[in-house]
Design an enzyme around this catalytic site. Structure first.
Site, PDB file in Angstrom:
ATOM      1  N   ASP A  88      27.255 -55.468  74.471  1.00 36.16           N
ATOM      2  CA  ASP A  88      27.232 -56.672  75.308  1.00 36.16           C
ATOM      3  C   ASP A  88      26.285 -56.513  76.499  1.00 36.16           C
ATOM      4  O   ASP A  88      25.750 -57.486  77.003  1.00 36.16           O
ATOM      5  CB  ASP A  88      28.656 -56.988  75.804  1.00 36.16           C
ATOM      6  CG  ASP A  88      29.511 -57.550  74.678  1.00 36.16           C
ATOM      7  OD1 ASP A  88      28.966 -58.324  73.861  1.00 36.16           O
ATOM      8  OD2 ASP A  88      30.701 -57.205  74.584  1.00 36.16           O
TER       9      ASP A  88
ATOM     10  N   LYS B 200      13.062 -38.742  81.519  1.00 36.90           N
ATOM     11  CA  LYS B 200      14.475 -38.353  81.537  1.00 36.90           C
ATOM     12  C   LYS B 200      14.967 -38.247  82.995  1.00 36.90           C
ATOM     13  O   LYS B 200      14.306 -37.619  83.828  1.00 36.90           O
ATOM     14  CB  LYS B 200      14.619 -37.001  80.830  1.00 36.90           C
ATOM     15  CG  LYS B 200      16.047 -36.588  80.657  1.00 36.90           C
ATOM     16  CD  LYS B 200      16.129 -35.255  79.951  1.00 36.90           C
ATOM     17  CE  LYS B 200      17.531 -34.726  80.085  1.00 36.90           C
ATOM     18  NZ  LYS B 200      17.599 -33.302  79.923  1.00 36.90           N
TER      19      LYS B 200
ATOM     20  N   LYS C 215      37.062 -67.331  69.799  1.00 35.81           N
ATOM     21  CA  LYS C 215      35.672 -66.902  69.605  1.00 35.81           C
ATOM     22  C   LYS C 215      34.962 -67.815  68.603  1.00 35.81           C
ATOM     23  O   LYS C 215      33.811 -68.202  68.790  1.00 35.81           O
ATOM     24  CB  LYS C 215      35.630 -65.460  69.083  1.00 35.81           C
ATOM     25  CG  LYS C 215      35.127 -64.498  70.126  1.00 35.81           C
ATOM     26  CD  LYS C 215      35.143 -63.060  69.667  1.00 35.81           C
ATOM     27  CE  LYS C 215      35.340 -62.178  70.901  1.00 35.81           C
ATOM     28  NZ  LYS C 215      35.631 -60.798  70.586  1.00 35.81           N
TER      29      LYS C 215
ATOM     30  N   ASN D  79      28.031 -47.705  70.529  1.00 35.49           N
ATOM     31  CA  ASN D  79      29.437 -47.673  70.113  1.00 35.49           C
ATOM     32  C   ASN D  79      29.537 -46.994  68.747  1.00 35.49           C
ATOM     33  O   ASN D  79      28.539 -46.566  68.179  1.00 35.49           O
ATOM     34  CB  ASN D  79      30.038 -49.082  70.094  1.00 35.49           C
ATOM     35  CG  ASN D  79      29.254 -49.996  69.177  1.00 35.49           C
ATOM     36  OD1 ASN D  79      29.230 -49.802  67.973  1.00 35.49           O
ATOM     37  ND2 ASN D  79      28.574 -50.987  69.753  1.00 35.49           N
TER      38      ASN D  79
ATOM     39  N   LYS E 134      31.709 -69.979  69.681  1.00 37.38           N
ATOM     40  CA  LYS E 134      30.394 -69.656  69.104  1.00 37.38           C
ATOM     41  C   LYS E 134      30.051 -70.573  67.916  1.00 37.38           C
ATOM     42  O   LYS E 134      29.124 -70.318  67.178  1.00 37.38           O
ATOM     43  CB  LYS E 134      30.361 -68.183  68.691  1.00 37.38           C
ATOM     44  CG  LYS E 134      30.653 -67.234  69.883  1.00 37.38           C
ATOM     45  CD  LYS E 134      30.202 -65.826  69.605  1.00 37.38           C
ATOM     46  CE  LYS E 134      30.630 -64.888  70.723  1.00 37.38           C
ATOM     47  NZ  LYS E 134      29.900 -63.629  70.741  1.00 37.38           N
TER      48      LYS E 134
ATOM     49  N   PHE F 148      32.443 -62.187  63.375  1.00 33.94           N
ATOM     50  CA  PHE F 148      33.540 -61.218  63.357  1.00 33.94           C
ATOM     51  C   PHE F 148      34.119 -61.182  64.765  1.00 33.94           C
ATOM     52  O   PHE F 148      33.399 -61.422  65.734  1.00 33.94           O
ATOM     53  CB  PHE F 148      33.032 -59.817  62.982  1.00 33.94           C
ATOM     54  CG  PHE F 148      33.115 -59.525  61.518  1.00 33.94           C
ATOM     55  CD1 PHE F 148      32.375 -60.257  60.609  1.00 33.94           C
ATOM     56  CD2 PHE F 148      33.940 -58.515  61.045  1.00 33.94           C
ATOM     57  CE1 PHE F 148      32.449 -59.987  59.250  1.00 33.94           C
ATOM     58  CE2 PHE F 148      34.028 -58.228  59.696  1.00 33.94           C
ATOM     59  CZ  PHE F 148      33.279 -58.972  58.796  1.00 33.94           C
TER      60      PHE F 148
ATOM     61  N   PRO G  19      21.338 -60.569  74.662  1.00 35.48           N
ATOM     62  CA  PRO G  19      21.457 -61.901  74.045  1.00 35.48           C
ATOM     63  C   PRO G  19      22.630 -61.952  73.074  1.00 35.48           C
ATOM     64  O   PRO G  19      22.875 -60.979  72.344  1.00 35.48           O
ATOM     65  CB  PRO G  19      20.130 -62.099  73.312  1.00 35.48           C
ATOM     66  CG  PRO G  19      19.422 -60.798  73.351  1.00 35.48           C
ATOM     67  CD  PRO G  19      20.062 -59.926  74.372  1.00 35.48           C
ATOM     68  N   ASP G  20      23.372 -63.043  73.084  1.00 36.72           N
ATOM     69  CA  ASP G  20      24.491 -63.220  72.146  1.00 36.72           C
ATOM     70  C   ASP G  20      23.924 -63.863  70.874  1.00 36.72           C
ATOM     71  O   ASP G  20      23.643 -65.066  70.840  1.00 36.72           O
ATOM     72  CB  ASP G  20      25.561 -64.112  72.789  1.00 36.72           C
ATOM     73  CG  ASP G  20      26.780 -64.277  71.893  1.00 36.72           C
ATOM     74  OD1 ASP G  20      26.656 -64.090  70.663  1.00 36.72           O
ATOM     75  OD2 ASP G  20      27.848 -64.598  72.426  1.00 36.72           O
ATOM     76  N   ILE G  21      23.735 -63.052  69.838  1.00 40.12           N
ATOM     77  CA  ILE G  21      23.051 -63.511  68.612  1.00 40.12           C
ATOM     78  C   ILE G  21      23.870 -64.580  67.900  1.00 40.12           C
ATOM     79  O   ILE G  21      23.360 -65.639  67.533  1.00 40.12           O
ATOM     80  CB  ILE G  21      22.755 -62.308  67.684  1.00 40.12           C
ATOM     81  CG1 ILE G  21      21.906 -61.286  68.432  1.00 40.12           C
ATOM     82  CG2 ILE G  21      22.080 -62.767  66.398  1.00 40.12           C
ATOM     83  CD1 ILE G  21      21.785 -59.941  67.766  1.00 40.12           C
TER      84      ILE G  21
HETATM   85  O1  PMT Z   1      30.345 -50.909  61.365  1.00 41.94           O
HETATM   86  P1  PMT Z   1      31.682 -50.437  60.851  1.00 41.94           P
HETATM   87  O2  PMT Z   1      31.974 -49.013  61.221  1.00 41.94           O
HETATM   88  O3  PMT Z   1      31.823 -50.684  59.372  1.00 41.94           O
HETATM   89  O4  PMT Z   1      32.824 -51.286  61.573  1.00 41.94           O
HETATM   90  C1  PMT Z   1      32.946 -52.651  61.323  1.00 41.94           C
HETATM   91  C2  PMT Z   1      33.223 -53.435  62.616  1.00 41.94           C
HETATM   92  C3  PMT Z   1      34.570 -53.009  63.190  1.00 41.94           C
HETATM   93  C4  PMT Z   1      32.124 -53.190  63.642  1.00 41.94           C
HETATM   94  C5  PMT Z   1      33.222 -54.957  62.206  1.00 41.94           C
HETATM   95  O5  PMT Z   1      34.201 -55.168  61.234  1.00 41.94           O
HETATM   96  C6  PMT Z   1      33.461 -55.864  63.400  1.00 41.94           C
HETATM   97  O6  PMT Z   1      34.577 -56.125  63.813  1.00 41.94           O
HETATM   98  N1  PMT Z   1      32.345 -56.397  63.979  1.00 41.94           N
HETATM   99  C7  PMT Z   1      32.332 -57.173  65.200  1.00 41.94           C
HETATM  100  C8  PMT Z   1      32.090 -56.263  66.357  1.00 41.94           C
HETATM  101  C9  PMT Z   1      31.980 -56.993  67.692  1.00 41.94           C
HETATM  102  O7  PMT Z   1      31.126 -56.683  68.468  1.00 41.94           O
HETATM  103  O8  PMT Z   1      32.861 -57.965  67.883  1.00 41.94           O
HETATM  104  P2  PMT Z   1      32.896 -58.924  69.202  1.00 41.94           P
HETATM  105  O9  PMT Z   1      34.253 -59.492  69.148  1.00 41.94           O
HETATM  106  O10 PMT Z   1      32.507 -58.180  70.406  1.00 41.94           O
HETATM  107  O11 PMT Z   1      31.787 -60.004  68.916  1.00 41.94           O
HETATM  108  C10 PMT Z   1      32.061 -61.251  68.330  1.00 41.94           C
HETATM  109  C11 PMT Z   1      30.953 -61.675  67.419  1.00 41.94           C
HETATM  110  O12 PMT Z   1      29.766 -61.919  68.153  1.00 41.94           O
HETATM  111  C12 PMT Z   1      30.579 -60.694  66.327  1.00 41.94           C
HETATM  112  O13 PMT Z   1      30.293 -61.436  65.182  1.00 41.94           O
HETATM  113  C13 PMT Z   1      29.323 -60.020  66.864  1.00 41.94           C
HETATM  114  O14 PMT Z   1      28.452 -59.588  65.827  1.00 41.94           O
HETATM  115  C14 PMT Z   1      28.700 -61.157  67.633  1.00 41.94           C
HETATM  116  N2  PMT Z   1      27.863 -60.743  68.781  1.00 41.94           N
HETATM  117  C15 PMT Z   1      28.432 -60.124  69.852  1.00 41.94           C
HETATM  118  C16 PMT Z   1      27.658 -59.804  70.946  1.00 41.94           C
HETATM  119  C17 PMT Z   1      26.284 -60.080  70.922  1.00 41.94           C
HETATM  120  N3  PMT Z   1      25.505 -59.788  71.950  1.00 41.94           N
HETATM  121  N4  PMT Z   1      25.752 -60.684  69.845  1.00 41.94           N
HETATM  122  C18 PMT Z   1      26.516 -61.001  68.775  1.00 41.94           C
HETATM  123  O15 PMT Z   1      26.006 -61.537  67.776  1.00 41.94           O
END
Ligand code: PMT
Length: 408
Positions: free
Chosen positions: A280, A290, A340, A212, A344, A326, A306-308
């Site tokens: 995800d 390739k 969320k 992404n 979590k 976040f 894995p969801d950290i």
């Molecule tokens: O990196 P930049 O360009 O500075 O942009 C910042 C940002 C937009 C990426 C940042 O501000 C932000 O919003 N980060 C969260 C991105 C995200 O994946 O959000 P989510 O809503 O999908 O995930 C929720 C939370 O679970 C997040 O804290 C994420 O880090 C965490 N997560 C999600 C999936 C996963 N497999 N493991 C995780 O830990």
């Protein structure tokens, strides 16, 4: 105690309030701080070098190139010596110069070369303060990470009334005491933090991957702020184009699985902040070679990464004392973010509206709402990721210290 043995570099600017710097030097000395002073050319019109050196009990620095001081580079050594730099009074002209990165005298050069916290204490006429140009410069300076003390509302030297009056030496002293109290407390408690940032790359074959647009900037700025506050911080970063400063320890990873392993290795930790945009999903397997264009492949099988954050929240043994997530959302920002946070088990969630392309992913700007477990919200309007990081770090530290206090 809080100001004892602290090294303050005071830059005296050219304004009528400069005379108050003498009182501040006296107060700081009484509290046990060492004060070194840089007197600007216009500052000299309001206070004399002799009165400053008598009070500070130190030589006063005035010139960029000092014949008597051969071999020493004052603008570097002074900034490295200091625990904190204070500019008082900060004039509209000095704000303008700093906002453009000007460095044509000792004071501005010290600030540009500084690796320390810089506090600006403005003092000017209300119209000057409210002028669009000054307000624009203020926003630029905040985005560079400079902190402001005041200005206050009140009667000014010119006889007009309004915002622009310099904070009093006692107000400045109390501000500095609070700043150092927090910093010292964090240092004493030896607090550790991990911050995840950036995207992850989930390879399909040696050249293709799922990823992404995350640049890693938001997480990097948070890690910098936490380390500046004295927290031992490790940034666990997916692939980015950032140049990391040596102020923060960085562990670089590529995939979500690697990020997960790197996080687990850092446990236990006091604080964890998950800003990473972890993919995800990942391909079930990575092809060794390739995939050829003419291959008969019609689908790529995927599985969940894995969801950290989820792992940290549900971890009975090693759950961080403060867990910050976040939420990148395009609709129902607060409602979905709170969901969320609850799912979590976070203490704080930073709701990030990513529907607007000018902010969030791969931008220098962001706009977020910080939501805590008690439902308290703090909206931060569109600003630099550095400024947003400083407010998030402040919220993290205040919540952490408050929780610790209520546990003791
Ligand atoms: O990196 P930049 O360009 O500075 O942009 C910042 C940002 C937009 C990426 C940042 O501000 C932000 O919003 N980060 C969260 C991105 C995200 O994946 O959000 P989510 O809503 O999908 O995930 C929720 C939370 O679970 C997040 O804290 C994420 O880090 C965490 N997560 C999600 C999936 C996963 N497999 N493991 C995780 O830990």
């Amino acid at each position: 105690m809080r100001l004892e043995n602290k090294k303050i570099l005071l830059i005296i600017g050219g304004g009528i309030s400069a005379y108050k710097s003498l009182d501040l030097i006296r107060l700081l000395q009484k509290k046990g701080s060492s004060v070194k002073v840089v007197l600007t050319k216009s500052g000299k019109k309001f206070v004399t070098s002799l009165s400053v050196s008598s009070l500070s009990k130190n030589r006063v620095f005035e010139e960029m190139f000092d014949e008597k001081n051969k071999g020493k580079i004052d603008h570097i050594s002074l900034s490295r010596w200091a625990d904190l730099i204070l500019v008082l009074p900060t004039t509209a002209n000095f704000m303008s110069k700093l906002s453009k990165g000007g460095a044509d005298d000792l004071a501005s050069t010290i600030i540009l070369a500084s690796n320390k916290e810089v506090f600006l204490v403005p003092a000017m006429n209300v119209r000057m303060w409210l002028h669009k140009a000054t307000q624009k410069n203020l926003n630029v300076l905040i985005s560079y990470g400079y902190k402001f003390i005041g200005p206050e509302d009140g009667e000014m030297a010119c006889g007009e009334y309004g915002k622009g009056k310099m904070s009093s030496p006692r107000q400045i002293l109390s501000f500095l005491e609070k700043f150092f109290r927090k910093k010292d407390l964090l240092k004493k408690k030896k607090i550790s933090a991990i911050v995840t940032t950036g995207p992850t790359k989930e390879y399909i074959d040696p050249v293709r991957f799922i990823s992404n647009e995350s640049s890693g900037k938001q997480g990097y700025e948070i890690a910098l702020e936490l380390s500046r506050l004295g927290i031992k911080t490790t940034l666990i970063s997916g692939p980015t184009k950032l140049t990391y400063s040596s102020d923060v320890k960085v562990k670089e990873v590529v995939s979500g699985k690697e990020m997960f392993e790197a996080v687990k290795k850092k446990l236990p930790t006091h604080i964890a902040v998950c800003t990473a945009a972890v993919s995800d999903f990942k391909p079930l397997s990575i092809k060794k070679n390739k995939i050829k264009k003419d291959s008969k492949i019609t689908e790529i099988k995927i599985e969940k990464n894995p969801d950290i954050l989820g792992y940290l929240g549900k971890n009975n043994r090693y759950k961080p004392k403060l867990l910050v997530g976040f939420a990148a959302e395009t609709e129902d920002l607060i409602k979905n973010s709170i969901k969320k946070m609850q799912e979590k088990f976070c203490d704080i969630i930073v709701a990030n509206d990513i529907s607007n392309k000018e902010i969030g992913f791969n931008s220098d700007l962001n706009e977020v709402t910080i939501v805590d477990k008690s439902g308290k919200t703090q909206k931060i309007k569109k600003s630099s990721k550095k400024f947003i990081a400083s407010l998030i770090a402040e919220k993290i530290v205040d919540t952490f210290l408050l929780n610790e206090k209520s546990l003791n």
